[in-house]
Scaffold this motif. Structure first.
Motif, PDB file in Angstrom:
ATOM      1  N   VAL A  40      62.960  19.243  13.776  1.00 61.06           N
ATOM      2  CA  VAL A  40      63.252  19.553  15.117  1.00 61.06           C
ATOM      3  C   VAL A  40      64.405  19.298  15.328  1.00 61.06           C
ATOM      4  N   ALA A  41      65.308  20.305  15.558  1.00 61.55           N
ATOM      5  CA  ALA A  41      66.676  19.775  16.211  1.00 61.55           C
ATOM      6  C   ALA A  41      66.999  20.517  17.442  1.00 61.55           C
ATOM      7  N   GLY A  77      75.168  25.596  20.277  1.00 61.60           N
ATOM      8  CA  GLY A  77      73.674  25.579  20.756  1.00 61.60           C
ATOM      9  C   GLY A  77      72.897  25.456  19.135  1.00 61.60           C
ATOM     10  N   GLY A  78      71.793  26.119  19.143  1.00 59.17           N
ATOM     11  CA  GLY A  78      71.221  26.059  17.699  1.00 59.17           C
ATOM     12  C   GLY A  78      69.710  25.195  17.806  1.00 59.17           C
ATOM     13  N   THR A  79      69.368  24.920  18.914  1.00 62.56           N
ATOM     14  CA  THR A  79      68.084  24.306  18.936  1.00 62.56           C
ATOM     15  C   THR A  79      66.987  24.840  18.290  1.00 62.56           C
ATOM     16  N   MET A  80      66.454  24.135  17.139  1.00 53.23           N
ATOM     17  CA  MET A  80      65.466  24.954  16.363  1.00 53.23           C
ATOM     18  C   MET A  80      64.559  24.210  15.704  1.00 53.23           C
ATOM     19  N   ILE A  81      63.273  25.116  15.512  1.00 45.70           N
ATOM     20  CA  ILE A  81      62.070  24.287  14.677  1.00 45.70           C
ATOM     21  C   ILE A  81      62.105  24.896  13.243  1.00 45.70           C
ATOM     22  N   VAL A  82      62.025  23.983  12.336  1.00 44.33           N
ATOM     23  CA  VAL A  82      61.928  24.512  10.897  1.00 44.33           C
ATOM     24  C   VAL A  82      61.021  23.968  10.311  1.00 44.33           C
ATOM     25  N   ASP A  83      60.324  24.832   9.568  1.00 41.23           N
ATOM     26  CA  ASP A  83      58.911  24.414   8.843  1.00 41.23           C
ATOM     27  C   ASP A  83      59.222  23.938   7.472  1.00 41.23           C
ATOM     28  N   PRO A  84      58.415  23.501   6.784  1.00 38.54           N
ATOM     29  CA  PRO A  84      58.405  22.712   5.445  1.00 38.54           C
ATOM     30  C   PRO A  84      58.859  23.472   4.268  1.00 38.54           C
ATOM     31  N   ASN A  85      58.879  24.933   4.566  1.00 40.50           N
ATOM     32  CA  ASN A  85      59.458  25.650   3.364  1.00 40.50           C
ATOM     33  C   ASN A  85      61.124  25.833   3.779  1.00 40.50           C
ATOM     34  N   GLU A 120      62.147  27.366   6.655  1.00 40.15           N
ATOM     35  CA  GLU A 120      62.122  28.648   7.281  1.00 40.15           C
ATOM     36  C   GLU A 120      62.315  28.343   8.931  1.00 40.15           C
ATOM     37  N   ILE A 121      63.146  29.007   9.593  1.00 36.90           N
ATOM     38  CA  ILE A 121      63.428  28.684  10.891  1.00 36.90           C
ATOM     39  C   ILE A 121      62.124  29.299  11.708  1.00 36.90           C
ATOM     40  N   VAL A 122      61.474  28.648  12.304  1.00 37.33           N
ATOM     41  CA  VAL A 122      60.184  29.404  12.993  1.00 37.33           C
ATOM     42  C   VAL A 122      60.360  29.592  14.585  1.00 37.33           C
ATOM     43  N   ALA A 123      61.343  28.965  15.082  1.00 41.51           N
ATOM     44  CA  ALA A 123      61.535  29.055  16.609  1.00 41.51           C
ATOM     45  C   ALA A 123      62.998  28.566  16.876  1.00 41.51           C
ATOM     46  N   GLU A 124      63.500  29.299  17.863  1.00 45.93           N
ATOM     47  CA  GLU A 124      65.096  28.975  17.801  1.00 45.93           C
ATOM     48  C   GLU A 124      65.535  29.402  19.198  1.00 45.93           C
ATOM     49  N   ALA A 125      66.230  28.670  19.898  1.00 45.58           N
ATOM     50  CA  ALA A 125      66.878  28.929  21.406  1.00 45.58           C
ATOM     51  C   ALA A 125      67.656  30.120  21.407  1.00 45.58           C
ATOM     52  N   ALA A 126      67.596  30.664  22.403  1.00 44.55           N
ATOM     53  CA  ALA A 126      68.199  32.105  23.018  1.00 44.55           C
ATOM     54  C   ALA A 126      69.784  31.621  23.681  1.00 44.55           C
ATOM     55  N   GLU A 183      66.516  24.689  28.167  1.00 46.20           N
ATOM     56  CA  GLU A 183      65.582  25.876  27.443  1.00 46.20           C
ATOM     57  C   GLU A 183      64.598  25.181  26.475  1.00 46.20           C
ATOM     58  N   LEU A 184      63.217  25.496  26.668  1.00 45.17           N
ATOM     59  CA  LEU A 184      62.267  25.234  25.939  1.00 45.17           C
ATOM     60  C   LEU A 184      61.992  25.981  24.586  1.00 45.17           C
ATOM     61  N   VAL A 185      61.939  25.576  23.553  1.00 49.37           N
ATOM     62  CA  VAL A 185      61.782  26.150  22.180  1.00 49.37           C
ATOM     63  C   VAL A 185      60.340  25.423  21.769  1.00 49.37           C
ATOM     64  N   VAL A 186      59.368  26.376  21.538  1.00 50.92           N
ATOM     65  CA  VAL A 186      58.025  25.669  21.381  1.00 50.92           C
ATOM     66  C   VAL A 186      57.149  26.253  19.961  1.00 50.92           C
ATOM     67  N   ALA A 187      56.728  25.505  19.380  1.00 51.97           N
ATOM     68  CA  ALA A 187      56.224  26.133  17.901  1.00 51.97           C
ATOM     69  C   ALA A 187      54.828  25.046  17.798  1.00 51.97           C
ATOM     70  N   ASP A 188      53.973  25.681  17.163  1.00 54.60           N
ATOM     71  CA  ASP A 188      52.754  24.862  16.676  1.00 54.60           C
ATOM     72  C   ASP A 188      53.192  24.274  15.235  1.00 54.60           C
ATOM     73  N   CYS A 189      53.188  23.216  15.038  1.00 53.60           N
ATOM     74  CA  CYS A 189      53.620  22.574  13.791  1.00 53.60           C
ATOM     75  C   CYS A 189      52.298  22.065  13.166  1.00 53.60           C
ATOM     76  N   ASP A 190      51.905  22.673  11.869  1.00 51.64           N
ATOM     77  CA  ASP A 190      50.632  22.328  11.164  1.00 51.64           C
ATOM     78  C   ASP A 190      51.216  21.262  10.045  1.00 51.64           C
ATOM     79  N   LEU A 191      50.762  20.049  10.292  1.00 49.09           N
ATOM     80  CA  LEU A 191      51.551  18.917   9.672  1.00 49.09           C
ATOM     81  C   LEU A 191      51.009  19.135   8.126  1.00 49.09           C
ATOM     82  N   ASP A 192      49.583  19.844   8.075  1.00 47.53           N
ATOM     83  CA  ASP A 192      49.097  19.867   6.618  1.00 47.53           C
ATOM     84  C   ASP A 192      49.797  20.860   5.768  1.00 47.53           C
ATOM     85  N   ALA A 193      50.699  21.575   6.571  1.00 45.74           N
ATOM     86  CA  ALA A 193      51.363  22.759   5.733  1.00 45.74           C
ATOM     87  C   ALA A 193      52.622  22.078   5.043  1.00 45.74           C
TER      88      ALA A 193
END
Ligand code: CDT
Length: 311
Positions: A230-231, A245-253, A255-261, A266-276
């Protein structure tokens, strides 16, 4: 049962030099309230979240420098943020300039639990920029003047049902940061950044290239260590200086799953499955099986380049 952490990356728009801590904290609380309304578990604020990015200013008066630092945390100004987070039962990560009782100055981030207690502290290891005024640059970046390198290494903590680590801004560009966290099983890395939109030493390196380098660093770090990342930016035009800018949430693959506009709060939200994180950690990045540490000695033994001798 899946281990889902709903993360809010709480991007800050610009903070002007004359903006008070109280005014900034009010903005952070508004972001926190918005995260609570979205049932988030963790809010990640940016690097040096309470002030303008003061290392762009060359200062010689130590009292003037110290005015940008926090002597205690929570401080009188930040106590309302801690209280509101506890009331919501939300964990948060906050970056600030730390002045210790024995006179050391660090670029610091803390992780605070849902119960309001300090979980952990990180002090920025990779300080970019320079120590003295540099007339060759189009603007200054004096982190090496105002901060000491962090003395806490890259710790991780058991928090939010997983393993959480932190780093700060320039740290994200260094694979060493990610791998030291990865070697401790990190599942979520939280970081804030203040990145000028242009290179002060290379005018043709502008926002597009800087955004590319930021993405590259984040996505590679997350993928190669199979972790969420999470940056969170402070961005927009601050005291006349553009921050990317460039606030982002990146998954363990990776991939950027959510990004600021925007370039604003601004709030950028994602569900992060730690088991992933498990698949990567158990296959291609199963460090215990695949790392060949007998060949990595240079990484920790030498800082600069040692090229082969000329013929
Ligand atoms: N805050 C911070 O670390 N910024 C740096 C700027 C690099 S240019 C001196 C970064 O890596 O984004």
């Amino acid at each position: 049962m899946p281990r889902i952490v709903r993360v809010a990356a709480a991007q800050s728009g610009p903070i002007q030099r004359n903006e008070s801590r109280q005014a900034v904290v009010a903005r952070l609380i508004a972001l926190l309230d918005a995260a609570a309304a979205k049932m988030c578990d963790l809010v990640v604020f940016t690097e040096l979240a309470l002030t303008t990015f003061f290392p762009r200013w060359y200062m010689t008066d130590q009292a003037e420098v110290d005015a940008w630092f926090e002597r205690e945390m929570p401080s009188a100004a930040t106590a309302p943020l801690f209280a509101r987070a506890k009331q919501h039962g939300i964990a948060f990560k906050l970056g600030y300039a730390e002045l210790t009782p024995d006179g050391h100055r660090y670029n610091t981030a803390i992780l605070v639990g849902r119960d309001g207690r300090l979980i952990g502290k990180y002090r920025k290891v990779h300080l970019p920029g320079h120590s003295d005024y540099d007339p060759q640059r189009s603007f200054q970046h004096l982190e090496k003047r105002y901060f000491e390198p962090g003395d806490l290494g890259f710790p991780v903590w058991r928090a939010l049902g997983g393993v959480v680590g932190m780093c700060i801004c320039n740290d994200r560009r260094w694979p060493e940061t990610w791998r030291v966290l990865g070697l401790q099983g990190v599942e979520l890395v939280a970081l804030g950044f203040n990145t000028p939109a242009v290179n002060s030493q290379k005018a043709d390196e502008g926002p597009a290239q800087r955004a590319f380098q930021h993405r590259l660093s984040m996505q590679a770090g997350a993928y190669q260590n199979s972790t969420w990342a999470v940056a969170v930016a402070k961005c927009g035009v601050e005291d006349g200086h553009p921050l990317m800018g460039g606030t982002m949430i990146v998954d363990p693959n990776g991939e950027i799953v959510a990004e600021a506009a925007t370039l604003d709060d601004e709030l950028v939200v994602a569900d992060c499955d730690l088991d992933a994180t498990r698949f990567g950690k158990e296959t291609v990045f199963d460090f215990a099986r695949h790392r060949r540490i007998e060949h990595y000695g240079r990484i920790a033994a030498q800082a600069g380049v040692v090229a082969p001798p000329q013929d």
